[in-house]
Design an enzyme around this catalytic site. Structure first.
Site, PDB file in Angstrom:
ATOM      1  N   HIS A   1       0.821  -1.207   0.000  1.00  0.00           N
ATOM      2  CA  HIS A   1       0.000   0.000   0.000  1.00  0.00           C
ATOM      3  C   HIS A   1       0.856   1.259   0.000  1.00  0.00           C
ATOM      4  O   HIS A   1       0.374   2.339   0.331  1.00  0.00           O
ATOM      5  CB  HIS A   1      -0.966   0.008   1.192  1.00  0.00           C
ATOM      6  CG  HIS A   1      -2.058  -1.010   1.061  1.00  0.00           C
ATOM      7  ND1 HIS A   1      -1.892  -2.317   1.443  1.00  0.00           N
ATOM      8  CD2 HIS A   1      -3.307  -0.915   0.563  1.00  0.00           C
ATOM      9  CE1 HIS A   1      -2.999  -3.000   1.193  1.00  0.00           C
ATOM     10  NE2 HIS A   1      -3.879  -2.172   0.651  1.00  0.00           N
TER      11      HIS A   1
HETATM   12 FE1  FES Z   1       1.100  -2.575   3.602  1.00  0.00          FE
HETATM   13 FE2  FES Z   1       3.646  -2.367   4.007  1.00  0.00          FE
HETATM   14  S1  FES Z   1       2.362  -0.874   3.111  1.00  0.00           S
HETATM   15  S2  FES Z   1       2.396  -4.042   4.548  1.00  0.00           S
END
Ligand code: FES
Length: 128
Positions: A93
């Site tokens: 993400h």
């Molecule tokens: Fe989701 Fe690292 S940004 S686990």
């Protein structure tokens, strides 16, 4: 962990209690970048000074598990995307960590964890 053969600017990964531990031999530039981020401490999500996260400036030792959902961020290899802050980048993400492993951008709530460790000698690190 014997780090005598880890050149400046590179990293190694060692497993500790089932988790990867990132050991980076930081360049002067990377140390300077971390010190620059220190100046923004008040606005950091998980405010910590670089000095509170290292025992020797040139060596950063962190658990390589993103504090968002537990992915292993990229940045260990020179060819990896290290994100906007030249540390590690977690693509799931989009969490960006700086050269001290501090969360700078993205959903992760905390800095990469610093495990318990000690320098047994200048080039020998005991993790745990
Ligand atoms: Fe989701 Fe690292 S940004 S686990």
């Amino acid at each position: 962990v014997d780090v005598s053969a880890v050149p400046v600017g590179s990293s190694i990964t060692k497993m500790w209690r089932g988790k990867p531990v990132f050991i980076r031999h930081r360049t002067d530039e990377e140390i300077a970048e971390a010190k620059k981020v220190d100046g923004e401490k008040a606005s950091l999500r998980d405010p910590q000074l670089d000095a509170d996260r290292v025992k020797k400036e040139e060596w950063l030792v962190v658990v390589g598990v993103c504090t968002h959902l537990g992915c292993v961020p990229g940045g260990q290899k020179a060819s990896d995307n290290r994100g906007d802050y030249d540390g590690w980048f977690c693509p799931c993400h989009g969490s960006h960590y700086d050269t001290s492993g501090r969360i700078m951008k993205g959903p992760a709530p905390r800095n990469l964890e610093v495990p318990p460790y000690a320098f047994v000698s200048d080039t020998l690190i005991r993790i745990g």
